[in-house]
Design a protein around this motif. Sequence first.
Motif, PDB file in Angstrom:
ATOM      1  N   SER A 265       0.790  -1.230   0.000  1.00 28.25           N
ATOM      2  CA  SER A 265       0.000   0.000   0.000  1.00 28.25           C
ATOM      3  C   SER A 265       0.821   1.277   0.000  1.00 28.25           C
ATOM      4  O   SER A 265       0.308   2.333  -0.351  1.00 28.25           O
ATOM      5  CB  SER A 265      -0.919   0.020   1.223  1.00 28.25           C
ATOM      6  OG  SER A 265      -0.162   0.211   2.407  1.00 28.25           O
TER       7      SER A 265
ATOM      8  N   ASP B 127      -3.326  -0.116  -1.780  1.00 32.87           N
ATOM      9  CA  ASP B 127      -3.789   1.269  -1.791  1.00 32.87           C
ATOM     10  C   ASP B 127      -5.210   1.331  -2.367  1.00 32.87           C
ATOM     11  O   ASP B 127      -5.768   0.325  -2.807  1.00 32.87           O
ATOM     12  CB  ASP B 127      -2.818   2.172  -2.559  1.00 32.87           C
ATOM     13  CG  ASP B 127      -2.675   1.811  -4.033  1.00 32.87           C
ATOM     14  OD1 ASP B 127      -3.557   1.128  -4.603  1.00 32.87           O
ATOM     15  OD2 ASP B 127      -1.670   2.222  -4.633  1.00 32.87           O
TER      16      ASP B 127
ATOM     17  N   CYS C 179      -7.412  -2.351   2.912  1.00 36.94           N
ATOM     18  CA  CYS C 179      -7.062  -1.019   2.403  1.00 36.94           C
ATOM     19  C   CYS C 179      -6.938  -0.050   3.580  1.00 36.94           C
ATOM     20  O   CYS C 179      -7.947   0.365   4.163  1.00 36.94           O
ATOM     21  CB  CYS C 179      -8.129  -0.531   1.427  1.00 36.94           C
ATOM     22  SG  CYS C 179      -7.683   1.039   0.644  1.00 36.94           S
TER      23      CYS C 179
END
Length: 165
Positions: A9, A43, A92
């Motif tokens: 991420s 992400d 996320c």
Amino acid sequence: MSIDVNNESGTEVDEQAILDIARYALARMRIHPLSELSVIVVDTDAMEQLHIQWMDLTGPTDVMSFPMDELRPPAKDDEEPPQGLLGDIVLCPEVAKKQGEDADTQHSMDEELQLLTVHGVLHLLGYDHEEPDEKAEMFGLQAAIVDGWRGERGMTGPSPAPTVS
């Protein structure tokens, strides 16, 4: 238990806590100790792509689960749990951060990621929350696991309320 946490991420997350709570949840659910799990942290762009591809929904989401061998907790205490590949949980952190900030009981991104990890594990084990009775069972189990894990670590204060939909 073989659990891999792969952070793609670009956001710093508490990978050890994710690993620890996943291991705790699987042990609590009596999943075979030689089973395998993968946790991937992505992400918002990557999560949105997965959300569109697999759910046909736009925008990023907080957690997605991709079961492999459809392992289930043993029905009886003396039953031997099956061994296999649980699958993948995708988290996320950017969505988790916003949900933690927006929750009635505000909490950190890492606390939300811990909750989402347990949520993802339960989905991999066949739990769902589409119907009210399923939701009550899954979210009750989720809270018990998070509270148990936090209690073992001497963490004080209420655990994050479920913010996953």
